[in-house]
Design an enzyme around this catalytic site. Structure first.
Site, mmCIF file in Angstrom:
data_model
loop_
_atom_site.group_PDB
_atom_site.id
_atom_site.type_symbol
_atom_site.label_atom_id
_atom_site.label_comp_id
_atom_site.label_asym_id
_atom_site.label_seq_id
_atom_site.Cartn_x
_atom_site.Cartn_y
_atom_site.Cartn_z
ATOM 1 N N SER A 895 30.123 37.744 14.123
ATOM 2 C CA SER A 895 30.544 36.523 14.270
ATOM 3 C C SER A 895 29.374 35.396 14.232
ATOM 4 O O SER A 895 29.741 34.226 14.221
ATOM 5 C CB SER A 895 31.787 36.096 15.093
ATOM 6 O OG SER A 895 31.343 36.098 16.203
ATOM 7 N N LYS A 938 37.600 30.851 21.856
ATOM 8 C CA LYS A 938 36.374 30.016 21.088
ATOM 9 C C LYS A 938 36.752 28.674 21.250
ATOM 10 O O LYS A 938 35.901 27.719 21.584
ATOM 11 C CB LYS A 938 35.962 30.710 20.043
ATOM 12 C CG LYS A 938 35.485 32.108 19.889
ATOM 13 C CD LYS A 938 35.151 32.601 18.651
ATOM 14 C CE LYS A 938 34.760 34.193 18.435
ATOM 15 N NZ LYS A 938 34.054 34.608 17.147
#
EC number: 3.4.21.53
Length: 994
Positions: A895, A938
């Site tokens: 990612s 996140k």
């Protein structure tokens, strides 16, 4: 019988080696005590051929009745002894030739004890040649042999008696001079009274000394006959010694009836009982070792022989007393146990006869049937059938058999389980909502799922067990959520951890045939909780092990599959159990390690962790309150500000959960507790001191107790008084809230120690006591961000955000870890520039996947730069170094691809990325952005670093929409499909703004 006597002598060589094997007729037996202690002047004829007896035929009463007369008679007989010393007694069996005519005899070795004159001794002769010589001599009317004790071999302990077999074997191998060297020089002339097989019975006559060897095989020796040294019969010392021997023998014979047979045999074959024979008798019947007895045999001085015999008899007397004491103690213990046992058996028999008690089998069967009676209507028919069969089997088995214990344990488990017993569930949704909110802050998705479960149960009228898996980082409250669910539903709670479990038998149970077999965890759970619909928490299901005993994950399939657990089969019980009503709640840190077949049967609820606001509420409303109560500190004694909690969360406890936050709060309150105790504060209630003070108070109302009541009535006055007391204190006392003053006033009284209160009672009036209480008011401890490090040490974390405005080549990315979300910087810089030197260098403990992402990012960056700035040859001519800080921490995952591209383009174009920007997403070679995981974590990490703008893949919009409003608050989130959109957000917008 002679063999039996000899075997007894061999088994007890110390006590019975010289035991007589022949005894006179029972008609001639009088009291053995009288025979030993009396003068026994007239010899009695021997009755040969009779068997030896090792117990007296006379009664103990007869012996004790004649004891006094026997002692007098013995003394008279010894004093009146008139025979010449050494003259042969008429009581010895007459033979031809006479004993004194034997000048050479066959030497017989005695392994255990010497033979004394007047005593019988059986020996075994293994040497056939020697045995044949003895038989021939007896036929020639020479029935005599010399009996000599065998010396111990060098290096052996004379106190340890060797076995007769080994002695006879070693001696029988010796011949001639070798055998002669092993024999003691002085022995006894022995008459051979009988020979039966290899057993020879000897009767001692007189002492001999070996002079020389005549023949080697069989060993024949010349001997000289020994006589006692002359002695004075009227010597007082000899008389006194002999009387002491007689007295000691009398006592020994009273305590040891076994020796009475020695007496009656000895006195029958020995005539007058003079001093030398008294010494021989004492030494012969003693239990001393053979060397001490040999010393008596070799001693020709009558006085010395009496002294030696007296020592041996005295020692036997002490041993006899010790034996009696031991026997008495053991007899008392045994008799007490036997009496108790007999009484218990009689009591059982009486109760059984009256019908008050049954035997063990019947009692067990009745106990099992009583257990089953209450649940018989709810118990499944197949289980009832098995129980009846096992009960019938139990009655046919012996109670001592192993199968009986197996069947009893099996029935115990079968009848104790809660067949069909369900707890009454509470389907009140509002009640459940209240309990869940009391125990946990936030977690709206988890609470919503539980309320849905309760609502379905209410509409159906019954609940069906489900399998819920709570997944999330450590410390987010997964286990405590399970406990709260059980309390909300009014279900019993049972927890077991399967972390590291490698044995299938822990789940499915053991077979009953194994030793120590036990059912599995689910059966133990049902027995423990007592209901068939508990809430079972299976902890750490992602850490299941796999060993040689099978795969527990596969065994859990039957347990957690709603289609199979209706008929769950435990190996031990071997009958189906309905687990469909059980609510299973599993916990896991990550779901990647859970096998897919097992994961498919669960409903996953992800708990991402807590943001700072949530941690503040949890710390203030839950953790601080519980910790304060656990430390015994009152609310008015301490104040922890919001700034302190915020600093604690941001600088010490950044993980997703709150377990570490709880540890830090506990650390703070422990130090506060120590500080309060050092000031003399004690929060223990001291009702007795308060009562005494109130009872001694005058009627003017000046007592401390009355003052306390007045403070309770007038909070404002208490507040003013507190201000005056603490106006000069360095530690601030919070008096801004008048409602807290009564609590403070009540605390001041308990703050005094017991010693101080007792001093106040004894030495001061109540007015002074009140003043002392006021002066001792508790100082409130204030914990703020300024003094937080005094309680928990220096900050562990520094700010994750290093730059207010990221420089050229630096971009912030978002990462997911098992402990929650975090931010990380990706830095790119130029190392070298030259024609055709384009290359990429990677550092920062990157995993293989992340290295591949960097290579993809380098390729995509060159393509984008070529498209945006065709004349820019940066990547073709520059060696680029890409680094991810925190190099000691391993990092991996796809990612970070879009962040790497942005960092490289920023360096190539010389433009910094937009301020307060963070991004995440996997990039393909064509520039497509793929979805990632950990959206909530996140987003929380971005908020923690004060990031305003976040870029997520478009496919993650659904995940972001499901987040709570407080998580999304203040965030500008962009969802992109291609990297060109990220380029516009990161650089074009910044250019337009500038």
């Amino acid at each position: 019988m002679l063999r039996a006597a000899a075997a007894a002598a061999a088994a007890f060589p110390v006590r019975f080696a010289a035991a007589p094997v022949l005894a006179p007729a029972a008609a001639e037996v009088r009291s053995p005590v009288l025979r030993v202690l009396g003068a026994l002047g007239g010899g009695r004829s021997s009755v040969l051929g009779r068997r030896a007896r090792f117990c007296s035929s006379s009664s103990g009463n007869d012996s004790e009745a004649a004891a006094a007369a026997a002692e007098a008679k013995a003394e008279d007989a010894v004093a009146a002894e008139g025979e010449a010393d050494g003259k042969e007694s008429s009581a010895i069996v007459a033979t031809t030739p006479r004993p004194e005519d034997c000048l050479s005899v066959i030497a017989l070795p005695l392994p255990h004890r010497p033979l004394f004159p007047g005593f019988y001794m059986p020996i075994y002769v293994k040497d056939q040649k020697l045995l044949q010589a003895l038989v021939e001599n007896r036929k020639r009317s020479v029935p005599y042999a010399g009996a000599f004790l065998v010396k111990d071999e060098e290096g052996t302990d004379p106190n340890i008696v060797a076995s007769s077999d080994s002695d006879n074997k070693s001696i029988s191998n010796l011949k001639g001079k070798e055998l002669l060297a092993r024999l003691h020089e002085i022995g006894t002339l022995a008459q051979i009274t009988s020979i039966q097989g290899d057993q020879v019975v000897l009767l001692g006559h007189r002492r001999l000394r070996i002079s020389e060897m005549v023949e080697e095989d069989p060993l024949t020796v010349k001997v000289e006959h020994l006589k006692e040294d002359t002695y004075n019969k009227d010597d007082d010392v000899i008389k006194a010694t002999s009387f002491e021997v007689i007295s000691t023998l009398r006592d020994v014979l009273k305590t040891s009836p076994l020796w009475k047979d020695h007496v009656q045999t000895y006195v029958q074959h020995v005539g007058d009982f003079n001093y030398p024979r008294l010494a021989d008798f004492g030494a012969a019947i003693s239990g001393a070792n053979k060397l001490l007895c040999q010393e008596v045999l070799e001693e020709l001085d009558v006085y010395k022989r009496l002294k030696l015999a007296l020592e041996l008899v005295k020692k036997d007397m002490e041993i006899s007393k010790l034996q009696q004491a031991i026997a008495k103690a053991i007899e008392e213990k045994i008799s007490g146990d036997q009496r108790r046992y007999l009484l218990n058996e009689q009591l059982k028999a009486i109760k059984k006869e009256l019908g008050l008690e049954t035997d063990d089998k019947t009692a067990l069967s009745e106990k099992f049937r009583e257990r089953l009676e209450a649940k018989k209507d709810k118990c499944p028919p197949h289980v009832l059938q098995v129980i009846e069969e096992e009960l019938t089997k139990l009655q046919l088995l012996e109670a001592s058999s192993s199968e009986f214990n197996v069947t009893r344990n099996y029935l115990d488990w079968l009848t104790v389980l809660p067949w069909g017993n369900y707890s009454d569930e509470n389907f009140d949704v509002h009640h459940a909502q209240q309990i869940l909110d009391e125990d946990h802050y936030g977690l709206s998705d988890v609470k919503e799922r539980i309320l849905e479960f309760i609502a379905v149960g209410k509409l159906r009228g019954t609940s069906q067990g489900k399998i819920i898996c709570l997944s999330g980082p450590p410390g987010v409250g997964k286990t405590s959520i399970g406990r709260s669910i059980a309390r909300a539903l009014n279900r019993q709670f049972y927890r077991f951890s399967v972390g590291g479990l490698a044995d299938v038998a822990e789940i499915k149970g053991h077979r009953r045939t194994y030793v120590g077999a036990m059912p599995g965890k689910m059966v133990q759970c049902l027995k423990s909780v007592g209901t068939a619909n508990p809430l079972v928490l299976i902890d750490e299901i992602d850490k299941l092990g796999r060993g040689h005993s099978g795969d527990p994950a596969s065994a859990l399939l039957e347990l957690l599959d709603p289609e199979q657990n209706i008929n769950f089969l435990d190996h031990y019980l071997d009958v189906p159990i309905d687990l469909s009503k059980v609510l299973f709640v599993c916990t896991a840190n990550v779901i990647d390690t859970i096998p897919n077949p097992l994961l498919d049967r669960m409903e996953i609820i992800t708990i991402a962790g807590y943001i700072t606001d949530e941690k503040m509420h949890i710390a203030r409303d839950y953790l601080e309150k519980n910790t304060r109560e656990a430390c015994g500190i009152k609310p008015e004694q301490v104040e922890v500000t919001d700034a302190a909690f915020l600093a604690l969360i941001e600088n010490y406890c950044r993980e997703a959960g709150v377990r570490n936050l709880q540890k830090q709060i506990e650390k703070i309150y422990r130090k506060i507790a120590l500080q309060l105790v050092r000031q003399g504060v004690s929060n223990e209630p001291d009702q007795q001191a308060v009562t005494v003070t109130a009872s001694e108070a005058p009627n003017d109302g000046g007592s401390a107790a009355i003052g306390k009541d007045e403070n309770l009535k007038d909070p404002a006055s208490a507040s003013e008084e507190a201000k005056e007391v603490h106006s000069t204190k360095e530690t601030i006392v919070d008096v801004t809230h008048p409602t807290e003053a009564p609590q403070e006033a009540s605390t001041t009284e308990s703050a005094l120690s017991k010693d101080e209160l007792s001093t106040l009672e004894g030495n001061k009036d109540t007015k002074q006591a009140k003043q002392e209480v006021d002066d001792k008011a508790v100082e409130k401890v204030l914990v703020d961000s300024s003094n937080l490090d005094d309680f928990v040490g220096k900050p562990v974390f520094q700010a994750e955000r290093i730059y207010d405005q990221t420089p050229v080549g630096v971009v912030m990315g978002l990462a997911w870890t098992a402990m929650g979300g975090s931010t990380l910087y990706i830095e790119t810089t130029k190392v070298e520039e030259g024609e055709g030197k384009g290359a990429l260098v990677l550092t920062g403990q990157l995993g293989d996947v992340m290295k591949e992402s960097a290579q993809i990012a380098h390729t995509v960056s060159r393509a984008i730069l070529q498209d945006k700035e065709p004349d820019n040859q940066f990547f073709a001519n520059s060696k680029v170094h890409l680094h991810v800080p925190a190099g000691a921490t391993p990092k991996d995952g796809p990612s970070a691809g879009c962040t790497m591209i942005t960092s490289m383009l920023s360096l190539a174009m010389g433009k910094p990325a937009k301020k307060d920007l963070a991004m995440t997403g996997e990039v393909t070679l064509t520039g497509r952005i793929l979805p990632i995981g950990g959206v909530k974590e996140k987003a929380i990490a971005a908020r923690r670093s004060s990031i305003k703008t976040i870029i997520f893949p478009a496919a993650n919009k659904r995940d972001f929409d499901e987040l709570a409003a407080n998580v999304k608050e203040g965030l500008e989130v962009h969802f992109v499909d291609t990297y060109s959109e990220i380029y516009e957000l990161a650089f074009q917008s910044e250019t337009e703004t500038s």
